[in-house]
Scaffold this motif. Structure first.
Motif, PDB file in Angstrom:
ATOM      1  N   GLU A 107      -5.090   5.664   6.455  1.00 59.63           N
ATOM      2  CA  GLU A 107      -5.211   4.491   7.317  1.00 59.63           C
ATOM      3  C   GLU A 107      -4.240   3.390   6.900  1.00 59.63           C
ATOM      4  N   ALA A 108      -4.107   3.200   5.602  1.00 59.26           N
ATOM      5  CA  ALA A 108      -3.273   2.127   5.073  1.00 59.26           C
ATOM      6  C   ALA A 108      -1.791   2.352   5.347  1.00 59.26           C
ATOM      7  N   ASN A 109      -1.375   3.601   5.508  1.00 63.67           N
ATOM      8  CA  ASN A 109       0.041   3.893   5.733  1.00 63.67           C
ATOM      9  C   ASN A 109       0.572   3.258   7.012  1.00 63.67           C
ATOM     10  N   SER A 110      -0.279   3.086   8.005  1.00 64.11           N
ATOM     11  CA  SER A 110       0.186   2.545   9.283  1.00 64.11           C
ATOM     12  C   SER A 110      -0.186   1.078   9.473  1.00 64.11           C
ATOM     13  N   GLN A 111      -0.612   0.403   8.423  1.00 59.58           N
ATOM     14  CA  GLN A 111      -1.060  -0.988   8.537  1.00 59.58           C
ATOM     15  C   GLN A 111       0.005  -1.964   8.057  1.00 59.58           C
ATOM     16  N   ILE A 112      -0.075  -3.171   8.591  1.00 67.19           N
ATOM     17  CA  ILE A 112       0.707  -4.293   8.084  1.00 67.19           C
ATOM     18  C   ILE A 112      -0.297  -5.238   7.445  1.00 67.19           C
ATOM     19  N   PHE A 113      -0.088  -5.566   6.183  1.00 71.45           N
ATOM     20  CA  PHE A 113      -1.010  -6.424   5.455  1.00 71.45           C
ATOM     21  C   PHE A 113      -0.451  -7.840   5.422  1.00 71.45           C
ATOM     22  N   THR A 114      -1.268  -8.785   5.843  1.00 66.94           N
ATOM     23  CA  THR A 114      -0.849 -10.186   5.859  1.00 66.94           C
ATOM     24  C   THR A 114      -1.786 -11.002   4.979  1.00 66.94           C
ATOM     25  N   ASN A 115      -1.370 -12.221   4.706  1.00 63.61           N
ATOM     26  CA  ASN A 115      -2.176 -13.176   3.924  1.00 63.61           C
ATOM     27  C   ASN A 115      -2.522 -12.665   2.531  1.00 63.61           C
ATOM     28  N   ILE A 116      -1.614 -11.906   1.941  1.00 63.54           N
ATOM     29  CA  ILE A 116      -1.765 -11.513   0.548  1.00 63.54           C
ATOM     30  C   ILE A 116      -0.567 -12.071  -0.217  1.00 63.54           C
ATOM     31  N   ASN A 117      -0.761 -12.373  -1.473  1.00 65.05           N
ATOM     32  CA  ASN A 117       0.377 -12.855  -2.251  1.00 65.05           C
ATOM     33  C   ASN A 117       0.569 -12.048  -3.532  1.00 65.05           C
ATOM     34  N   GLY A 118       0.054 -10.835  -3.525  1.00 63.76           N
ATOM     35  CA  GLY A 118       0.263  -9.950  -4.656  1.00 63.76           C
ATOM     36  C   GLY A 118      -0.197  -8.545  -4.323  1.00 63.76           C
ATOM     37  N   THR A 119       0.439  -7.563  -4.941  1.00 70.48           N
ATOM     38  CA  THR A 119       0.067  -6.169  -4.729  1.00 70.48           C
ATOM     39  C   THR A 119      -0.081  -5.486  -6.087  1.00 70.48           C
ATOM     40  N   ILE A 120      -1.130  -4.690  -6.207  1.00 68.39           N
ATOM     41  CA  ILE A 120      -1.378  -3.908  -7.418  1.00 68.39           C
ATOM     42  C   ILE A 120      -1.381  -2.442  -6.999  1.00 68.39           C
ATOM     43  N   ILE A 121      -0.496  -1.659  -7.600  1.00 67.52           N
ATOM     44  CA  ILE A 121      -0.416  -0.236  -7.275  1.00 67.52           C
ATOM     45  C   ILE A 121      -0.876   0.555  -8.497  1.00 67.52           C
TER      46      ILE A 121
END
Length: 123
Positions: A107-121
């Motif tokens: 599901e996440a592969n086709s999403q655009i994420f907004t209003n975040i200011n950091g990513t943890i992988i």
């Protein structure tokens, strides 16, 4: 007798020791308990519903890893973070240690994420 000496002895900033009053109305919380409460991850009702609906299961060791990274993100001033694991993508409010929503990786592969200011992988 000199009144100035009496005034100094009765002054609130004098070196006399004061009896400490113990407040019995408030429960005592250990430092360890306070730290665990501060750093533990909370899953919102919405996120729990999404995890259940999408059959997303995250192992305890992975939650601990997420928790450590969230604490690190907090020190860097991140407020809202996208946390990506092998199985899921989570949006986390970092100051509150709260998972706001969850989705599986497909599901996440086709999403655009907004209003975040950091990513943890996490792999």
């Amino acid at each position: 007798m000199d009144h100035r000496i009496l005034q100094i002895q009765n002054h609130p900033l004098s070196l006399q020791t004061h009896k400490k009053v113990k407040h019995s109305g408030q429960p005592e919380i250990s430092f360890k308990d306070a730290l665990e409460k501060e750093t533990s991850i909370v899953i919102s009702k919405h996120a729990q519903k999404r995890l259940d609906e999408r059959n997303i299961s995250i192992q305890d060791y992975k939650w601990k890893e997420i928790q450590m990274k969230i604490s690190e993100a907090k020190t860097k001033g991140i407020r809202d973070s996208l946390v990506v694991t092998n199985d899921a993508a989570l949006i986390v409010n970092v100051p509150n240690n709260t998972v706001i929503t969850a989705m599986n990786r497909e599901e996440a592969n086709s999403q655009i994420f907004t209003n975040i200011n950091g990513t943890i992988i996490l792999d």
